[in-house]
Design a protein around this motif. Structure first.
Motif, PDB file in Angstrom:
ATOM      1  N   PHE A 136       0.821  -1.212   0.000  1.00  0.00           N
ATOM      2  CA  PHE A 136       0.000   0.000   0.000  1.00  0.00           C
ATOM      3  C   PHE A 136       0.857   1.264   0.000  1.00  0.00           C
ATOM      4  CE2 PHE A 136      -2.298  -3.353   2.359  1.00  0.00           C
ATOM      5  CZ  PHE A 136      -3.337  -3.558   1.459  1.00  0.00           C
ATOM      6  N   GLY A 162       2.219   4.076  -1.928  1.00  0.00           N
ATOM      7  CA  GLY A 162       2.014   4.775  -3.185  1.00  0.00           C
ATOM      8  C   GLY A 162       3.280   5.279  -3.833  1.00  0.00           C
ATOM      9  N   TYR A 218       4.922   2.619  -6.050  1.00  0.00           N
ATOM     10  CA  TYR A 218       4.179   2.423  -7.305  1.00  0.00           C
ATOM     11  C   TYR A 218       4.446   3.569  -8.276  1.00  0.00           C
ATOM     12  CZ  TYR A 218       1.375  -1.394  -5.340  1.00  0.00           C
ATOM     13  OH  TYR A 218       0.961  -2.585  -4.796  1.00  0.00           O
ATOM     14  N   LYS A 250      -1.270   1.558 -14.705  1.00  0.00           N
ATOM     15  CA  LYS A 250      -1.804   0.818 -13.555  1.00  0.00           C
ATOM     16  C   LYS A 250      -1.067   1.187 -12.276  1.00  0.00           C
ATOM     17  CE  LYS A 250      -3.469  -3.244 -16.099  1.00  0.00           C
ATOM     18  NZ  LYS A 250      -3.310  -4.709 -16.308  1.00  0.00           N
ATOM     19  N   ASP A 251       0.244   1.380 -12.380  1.00  0.00           N
ATOM     20  CA  ASP A 251       1.011   1.767 -11.193  1.00  0.00           C
ATOM     21  C   ASP A 251       0.597   3.152 -10.702  1.00  0.00           C
ATOM     22  OD1 ASP A 251       2.432  -0.514 -10.698  1.00  0.00           O
ATOM     23  OD2 ASP A 251       4.271   0.141 -11.676  1.00  0.00           O
ATOM     24  N   ASP A 289      -2.329   4.511 -11.098  1.00  0.00           N
ATOM     25  CA  ASP A 289      -3.659   4.338 -10.499  1.00  0.00           C
ATOM     26  C   ASP A 289      -3.530   3.842  -9.061  1.00  0.00           C
ATOM     27  OD1 ASP A 289      -4.886   5.154 -12.837  1.00  0.00           O
ATOM     28  OD2 ASP A 289      -5.312   3.115 -13.538  1.00  0.00           O
ATOM     29  N   ARG A 290      -2.635   2.873  -8.849  1.00  0.00           N
ATOM     30  CA  ARG A 290      -2.444   2.345  -7.494  1.00  0.00           C
ATOM     31  C   ARG A 290      -1.839   3.408  -6.578  1.00  0.00           C
ATOM     32  NH1 ARG A 290      -0.088  -2.247 -10.348  1.00  0.00           N
ATOM     33  NH2 ARG A 290      -1.598  -3.931 -10.537  1.00  0.00           N
ATOM     34  N   GLU A 336      -4.562   5.666  -5.629  1.00  0.00           N
ATOM     35  CA  GLU A 336      -5.502   4.936  -4.774  1.00  0.00           C
ATOM     36  C   GLU A 336      -4.973   4.823  -3.344  1.00  0.00           C
ATOM     37  OE1 GLU A 336      -7.343   0.389  -4.353  1.00  0.00           O
ATOM     38  OE2 GLU A 336      -6.168   0.955  -6.117  1.00  0.00           O
ATOM     39  N   PHE A 337      -3.661   4.662  -3.201  1.00  0.00           N
ATOM     40  CA  PHE A 337      -3.067   4.473  -1.881  1.00  0.00           C
ATOM     41  C   PHE A 337      -2.576   5.789  -1.260  1.00  0.00           C
ATOM     42  CE2 PHE A 337      -2.058   0.042  -3.626  1.00  0.00           C
ATOM     43  CZ  PHE A 337      -3.270  -0.446  -3.166  1.00  0.00           C
TER      44      PHE A 337
END
Length: 233
Positions: free
Chosen positions: A83, A85, A88, A136-137, A139-140, A143-144
């Motif tokens: 988790f 960020g 990522y 995608k990274d 986005d993660r 998100e985190f």
């Protein structure tokens, strides 16, 4: 001490982090890489290991240009700190700005590498697939909880390269909102806005030109079936 030398007493993990940081600040990235390796050889806590993998990845990426080794370290970092960020975001930047552009003598990027697998990859290099992995990274990362201007600029760049211009412009807008003083964010925003406007104008001109060059078909009048009534004398 130097990496690899035996010490009379074991060096603590915080001290190893300090030695690695000091070596990097002194302009010795290879030595810093070795210190981070010693941390990974002695630590068992997943957070500590994830942090060490992340910092070694930054050294390998930014200083030693060992791109695929850095990619594997970033992947190990998010595996142990799923988790985080920041990790990522930086893995996404490595994918987008280095590997997707084919910079350096690198093997093609493959999902197996991102999962920590060590097999050689022989698939054909796919720039768009690599950009999608970077997306995608990002986005993660968002998100985190990493919602600063830098990550929105990075994701906006990836979206622009994937021809998702409206989504990219939205990200650049969010970057400016996150940090109104960011020159990079405002530059990206204004440049893409101009590009979008030019694209819309070009599309409109092309449509008008097509209309102008399309011949107008006049329907031919069919002859009347009724007999004409002679006019009165």
């Amino acid at each position: 001490p130097c990496p690899g030398q035996r010490s009379p007493t074991p060096i603590s993990v915080p001290e190893l982090f300090r030695l690695a940081t000091t070596a990097l600040e002194a302009g010795h990235p290879a030595r810093a890489e070795e210190w981070f390796g010693q941390i990974l050889g002695s630590a068992v806590d997943p957070v500590v290991m994830g942090t060490a993998h992340y910092h070694r990845a930054v050294v390998r990426h930014s200083h030693l240009h060992l791109y695929h080794a850095a990619l594997q370290d970033f992947s190990q970092a998010v595996k142990r700190r799923p988790f985080w960020g920041l990790a990522y975001h930086h893995r996404g930047d490595l994918l987008q700005y280095v590997l997707a552009e084919g910079e350096g003598s690198v093997r093609p990027v493959d999902a197996w590498v991102l999962q920590g697998r060590e097999e050689e990859v022989d698939r054909q290099f796919d720039r768009l697939a690599t950009l999608r992995l970077a997306l995608k990274d990002y986005d993660r990362a968002i998100e985190f909880g990493k919602k600063d201007a830098a990550v929105y600029v990075s994701r906006g760049d990836a979206l622009r390269k994937l021809d998702r211009l409206d989504d990219a412009l939205s990200d650049f807008d969010d970057a400016v909102k996150a940090d109104p003083t960011s020159e990079l964010a405002s530059t990206r925003q204004s440049a893409l806005l101009e590009l979008v406007e030019m694209s819309k104008s070009s599309q409109m001109e092309a449509a008008l030109l097509q209309v102008r060059n399309t011949p107008i078909k006049v329907p031919r009048r069919k002859p009347s079936r009724h007999k004409q009534i002679p006019a009165s004398p």
